[in-house]
Design a protein around this motif. Structure first.
Motif, mmCIF file in Angstrom:
data_model
loop_
_atom_site.group_PDB
_atom_site.id
_atom_site.type_symbol
_atom_site.label_atom_id
_atom_site.label_comp_id
_atom_site.label_asym_id
_atom_site.label_seq_id
_atom_site.Cartn_x
_atom_site.Cartn_y
_atom_site.Cartn_z
ATOM 1 N N LEU A 62 0.843 -1.206 0.000
ATOM 2 C CA LEU A 62 0.000 0.000 0.000
ATOM 3 C C LEU A 62 0.874 1.251 0.000
ATOM 4 O O LEU A 62 0.641 2.206 -0.746
ATOM 5 C CB LEU A 62 -0.921 -0.015 1.231
ATOM 6 C CG LEU A 62 -1.866 1.188 1.365
ATOM 7 C CD1 LEU A 62 -2.892 1.207 0.238
ATOM 8 C CD2 LEU A 62 -2.589 1.178 2.721
ATOM 9 N N GLN A 105 0.938 4.128 -2.823
ATOM 10 C CA GLN A 105 0.582 5.515 -2.473
ATOM 11 C C GLN A 105 1.706 6.475 -2.872
ATOM 12 O O GLN A 105 1.452 7.571 -3.370
ATOM 13 C CB GLN A 105 0.276 5.625 -0.973
ATOM 14 C CG GLN A 105 -1.051 4.965 -0.602
ATOM 15 C CD GLN A 105 -1.393 5.076 0.879
ATOM 16 O OE1 GLN A 105 -0.525 5.334 1.702
ATOM 17 N NE2 GLN A 105 -2.657 4.882 1.209
ATOM 18 N N GLU A 135 -6.681 4.491 2.758
ATOM 19 C CA GLU A 135 -6.724 4.956 1.368
ATOM 20 C C GLU A 135 -7.625 6.179 1.237
ATOM 21 O O GLU A 135 -7.325 7.125 0.518
ATOM 22 C CB GLU A 135 -7.265 3.846 0.466
ATOM 23 C CG GLU A 135 -6.185 3.009 -0.190
ATOM 24 C CD GLU A 135 -5.394 3.758 -1.238
ATOM 25 O OE1 GLU A 135 -4.604 4.654 -0.872
ATOM 26 O OE2 GLU A 135 -5.543 3.440 -2.422
#
Ligand SMILES: C[S@@+](CC[C@H](N)C(=O)[O-])C[C@H]1O[C@@H](n2cnc3c(N)ncnc32)[C@H](O)[C@@H]1O
Length: 374
Positions: A7, A11, A69
């Motif tokens: 993640l 990102q 998120e």
């Protein structure tokens, strides 16, 4: 590669695509206009994906699950607006009569540092540090060293850029991380503070537990928490609407009641010495004044610019300009959705503030006991 590492990688990559490499050289309007268009559209979609007007348990669970998120996307699209309207500290404050906006902001930060007992040489963690406005002020004010933790790559890059600009690199560092799952060793920090950030957590017990872990035994945690107050009744549709407006417009999965916050601190092991709503007072100038259209509250001539940008008419003006720029293709697609959501937030914040259903400055000061094992 673990899910969390993957993640992070995604990102960071997305942030580069959206904001470009030369992050520091642009702020506010020019930064906003130089976004990568398709990435901006994607960021807006990701942020608003769970905001469909629903407040049932399933809808809330989806928002809680996707907190990382969705908050990351929220700050990807609002950071330039925040800096344009508010400056580089993203929080509210109290105002003395006649006190300039930025002086009041700094005083609010100094007060938290004072309540936390921050001293010269302390190693301090700033949880959810924004672009580092409070960390710069508190490090200068006290002489401490601060590590700012943030899950938004764009804000970290900006915070680092400002540190360099103001020659504060020896005292400040900013790192990427999720405050629900911190990478620091246990018992690392002398003090920890958080300003209007931990409200983004899906569970207050979760984030407070992480803070407890990284704080040294005997260390202090001080926080300005966003909570719904004692007067808030979740079963009252008018109250829930206000909370929802704050949630959608501020990228918060769920606004918690003050008792949940208090209990969470105790549950993870803290000894709470202060639990005081700083907004519950008779201040002549209310904390939410910059979001109203009430010119009578403007304190000094130098506040006129800020008030114009943040007040009801100023926001309408900005929204109209953004909508026009989007239509003619200057502003990236989705920008109007962002200003609309920010407008909802402002309405909910002012309504919540006026009725004292909501506070952005529930001050908790809590200590990790000296004999704590971890
Ligand atoms: C309203 S801003 C406040 C920023 C800063 N404390 C200030 O007063 O300027 C909330 C901050 O929390 C950060 N944040 C939200 N969720 C986070 C998470 N899961 N982990 C780390 N930081 C997070 C955001 O990126 C943002 O910087």
């Amino acid at each position: 590669m673990s899910d969390a590492t993957e993640l992070r990688r995604r990102q960071a990559e997305f942030s580069k695509e959206l904001h470009g490499d030369d992050i520091g050289s642009k702020t506010g309007v020019s930064a906003f206009l130089s976004k990568n268009r398709s990435a901006q559209k994607e960021a807006v979609t990701k942020y608003l994906k769970h905001w469909d007007g629903k407040v049932d348990k399933d809808a809330e669970d989806r928002r809680l699950e996707d907190y990382n998120e969705s908050t990351h996307s929220y700050y990807n699209v609002v950071t330039d607006f925040y800096e344009y309207g508010w400056g580089s500290s993203f929080h509210f404050s109290r105002y003395y009569k006649g006190e300039n906006f930025f002086a009041a902001m700094a005083r609010h930060e100094h007060y938290l540092a004072y309540k936390a007992g921050i001293q010269k040489g302390d190693l301090v963690l700033d949880v959810g540090c924004g672009v580092g406005g409070p960390a710069r002020e508190i490090s200068r004010f006290t002489g401490c060293n601060i590590i700012g933790l943030n899950n938004n790559d764009y804000q970290i890059a900006k915070a680092k850029w400002y540190s360099k600009k103001y020659h504060l690199e020896d005292q400040l560092d900013f790192v990427k991380g999720d405050f629900m799952n911190m990478d620091f060793e246990p018992n690392t920090f002398d003090k920890v503070y958080a300003i209007e950030a931990t409200c983004h957590a899906p569970s207050l017990e979760g984030v407070y537990g992480q803070i407890y872990k990284v704080l040294k035994p005997g260390g202090t945690f001080a926080v300005y928490e966003w909570v719904m107050t004692e007067r808030y009744d979740e079963s009252n549709p008018k109250h829930r609407k206000i909370a929802y407006e704050i949630e959608i417009g501020d990228g918060i999965p769920k606004m918690f009641h003050v008792d949940v916050a208090k209990q969470a601190l105790t549950n993870v092991g803290f000894e709470v010495s202060v639990a005081q709503d700083l907004a519950d007072n008779d201040d002549e100038v209310p904390w939410y004044y910059p979001l109203t259209g009430e010119w009578k509250y403007v304190q000094t001539l130098t506040d006129l610019g800020t008030f114009f940008r943040t007040s009801f008419f100023g926001r309408k003006f900005t929204s109209a300009m953004v909508s026009l720029m989007e239509k003619v293709g200057i502003a990236p697609e989705g920008s109007s959705k962002v200003t609309n959501a920010l407008e909802e937030a402002a309405i909910g914040l002012v309504a919540g503030g006026r009725e004292k259903l909501f506070t952005p400055m529930m001050l908790f000061v809590a200590k990790k006991p000296l004999d704590a094992s971890d």
